[in-house]
Design an enzyme around this catalytic site. Structure first.
Site, PDB file in Angstrom:
ATOM      1  CD  GLU A  20      33.202  62.608   3.605  1.00  0.00           C
ATOM      2  OE1 GLU A  20      32.155  62.289   4.187  1.00  0.00           O
ATOM      3  OE2 GLU A  20      34.318  62.499   4.106  1.00  0.00           O
ATOM      4  CG  ASP A  56      32.198  64.813  12.061  1.00  0.00           C
ATOM      5  OD1 ASP A  56      32.546  65.392  13.113  1.00  0.00           O
ATOM      6  OD2 ASP A  56      33.003  64.347  11.224  1.00  0.00           O
ATOM      7  CD  GLU A  87      32.853  61.796  13.298  1.00  0.00           C
ATOM      8  OE1 GLU A  87      31.897  61.192  12.757  1.00  0.00           O
ATOM      9  OE2 GLU A  87      33.939  61.993  12.716  1.00  0.00           O
ATOM     10  CG  ASP A 107      37.379  61.913  13.186  1.00  0.00           C
ATOM     11  OD1 ASP A 107      38.475  61.349  13.085  1.00  0.00           O
ATOM     12  OD2 ASP A 107      36.885  62.585  12.249  1.00  0.00           O
ATOM     13  CE  LYS A 162      38.056  59.983   9.667  1.00  0.00           C
ATOM     14  NZ  LYS A 162      38.150  61.425  10.023  1.00  0.00           N
ATOM     15  NE  ARG A 197      40.417  60.960   7.203  1.00  0.00           N
ATOM     16  CZ  ARG A 197      41.341  61.513   7.988  1.00  0.00           C
ATOM     17  NH1 ARG A 197      42.373  60.798   8.396  1.00  0.00           N
ATOM     18  NH2 ARG A 197      41.230  62.758   8.403  1.00  0.00           N
ATOM     19  CB  SER A 198      37.037  64.326   2.833  1.00  0.00           C
ATOM     20  OG  SER A 198      38.261  64.731   3.393  1.00  0.00           O
TER      21      SER A 198
END
Ligand code: 2PG
Ligand code: MG
Length: 426
Positions: free
Chosen positions: A204, A241, A284, A311, A336, A365-366
């Site tokens: 990312e 996260d 997260e 998530d 998402k 998203r990644s």
């Protein structure tokens, strides 16, 4: 507003990880044309809607999406032709019914979502409205939660936790927030270089240096914030996260630095120590996606102090979020669109969270494309927070830059969410 859907075309394109994904062009009878594409996760939750992949090892190691593309062409397009793009809920109901499965595994969430979002975009454009206005017309620019250091499945760094992020909580505008983030990101690179550590980028766009554990990553962030001239905590806060589902095996959490494994209580103790020692405001996926008891413990212990964000736990699914709300589990939801597969269901989750007093974090998203829909979604719904990855790579910048444009369009009406967007609210 009488335009109807007149043509739908789908194709296989490649995402930021070089993996295939679905792109759709959708035409209206008034000549409007809109394009949408869908992202894809690496650390996906078990309860996400299914993205359909071909499984043909001869192409992209099985990751091709020609089947999903064919479903758009052969099944979805004929069913939506002549329908109104303005009736999003009805259109999405048609998509859900066409698929017919609980997890959208028949036609594929990737096929469905591309059509769902392309229709919304076409409707906005046909009405002469920017997408964010069409989606609700909020004026709140989200607090960005920006990845600086990656671990877990997003880097090969040896760090078990997936994301170490910064939040410019005291900036006064989105533009200023990004300036602060850029300064911290630069400072991080300088520190890493000074220590002879890698500044190569993870999925990312954050850094993926080899660090011994979460404390080292958080120390690095605190140092970088200070070096950038900002007060750690007061001006730029931290978030993690944990993505704990991805190191949960045979009933125990097994981060690299605890080889014997920890039970939920042991991991929560560890997270509590991190909250005591660092200016962390959001955690997260602190526990695994089906460890509801562990989540209860985490929420009891830390839910009054920091944002507890689900998530993999909630997977943008109203039934799972409902269970969380009922049990007082977590106090925020990551949103998402491709975890659930239609825009209407996504909007439903945002509304459900709002009514329950849960904070909402719209997330990329990644695996991403240049599609910037989530920027408009975050502002339109006044979600308050957004997570896009690092301040690098054009698939991430497409969204950050769209937020800059929206802030400019809003002018004096624009309001930057800042710290107030974080749970626990009030
Ligand atoms: C997450 C996301 C984004 P992925 O876990 O929050 O950082 O990762 O898209 O791989 O699920
Ligand atoms: Mg996550």
């Amino acid at each position: 507003m009488s335009a109807t859907i007149s043509a739908v075309r789908a194709r296989e394109i490649l995402d930021s990880g070089g993996r295939p994904t679905v792109e759709v062009d959708l035409w209206l009878s008034d000549g409007t044309v809109a394009r949408s594409s869908v992202p894809s996760g690496t650390s996906t939750g078990r309860h996400e809607a299914r993205e359909l992949r071909d499984g043909d090892p001869e192409r992209f190691a099985g990751d091709g999406v020609r089947t999903a593309v064919a479903h758009v062409r052969e099944t979805i397009a004929p069913a939506v032709l002549g329908r109104s793009p303005f009736a999003q809920a009805e259109l999405d109901a048609v998509l859900i019914e066409l698929d017919g499965s609980a997890d959208k595994s028949v036609l594929g969430a990737n096929a469905l979502l591309a059509v769902s979002t392309a229709a919304a975009r076409a409707a906005a454009s046909s009405s002469g409205l920017p997408l964010w206005r069409y989606l609700g017309g909020g004026t709140l620019l989200p607090l960005p939660m920006v990845n600086i250091i990656s671990g877990g499945l997003h880097a090969e760094a040896g760090l078990a936790f997936q994301d170490f992020l910064i939040l410019p909580v005291a900036a006064t505008s989105f533009r200023e927030a990004l300036e602060w983030v850029a300064a911290v990101r630069r400072a991080t690179a300088e520190i890493l270089r000074g220590r002879g550590l890698s500044t190569l980028k993870a999925t990312e766009g954050g850094f993926g240096p080899p660090l011994p554990g979460p404390e080292a990553a958080l120390d690095l962030l605190v140092e970088a914030v200070a070096r950038a001239g900002r007060a750690p905590g007061d001006e730029v806060a931290l978030a993690i996260d944990v993505a704990a589902s991805h190191f949960f095996r045979a009933g125990l959490y097994r981060p690299a630095d605890a080889p014997d494994g920890l039970d939920a209580c042991g991991l929560v103790d560890r997270l509590e120590r991190l909250v005591d020692d660092y200016p962390i405001v959001s955690i997260e996926d602190g526990l695994a996606e089906d460890d509801w008891h562990g989540w209860e413990l985490l929420s009891e212990r830390l839910g009054g102090r920091v944002q507890i964000l689900g998530d993999d736990l909630f997977t943008t699914n109203q039934a799972r979020l409902g269970r969380g709300i009922e049990g007082g589990i977590a106090n925020a939801v990551l949103v998402k669109m491709n975890q659930i597969g239609t825009l209407t269901e996504t909007l439903g989750v945002i509304e459900q969270a709002r009514v329950a007093g849960y904070a909402q974090v719209v997330s990329a998203r990644s695996g991403e494309t240049g599609d910037d829909f989530i920027a408009d979604l975050a502002v339109g719904t006044a979600a308050g927070q957004i997570k896009i990855g690092s301040l690098a790579q054009s698939e991430r910048l497409a969204k950050y830059n769209q937020l800059l444009r929206i802030e400019e369009q809003l002018g004096a009406e624009a309001c930057y969410a800042g710290r107030a967007a974080l749970a626990p609210l009030g």
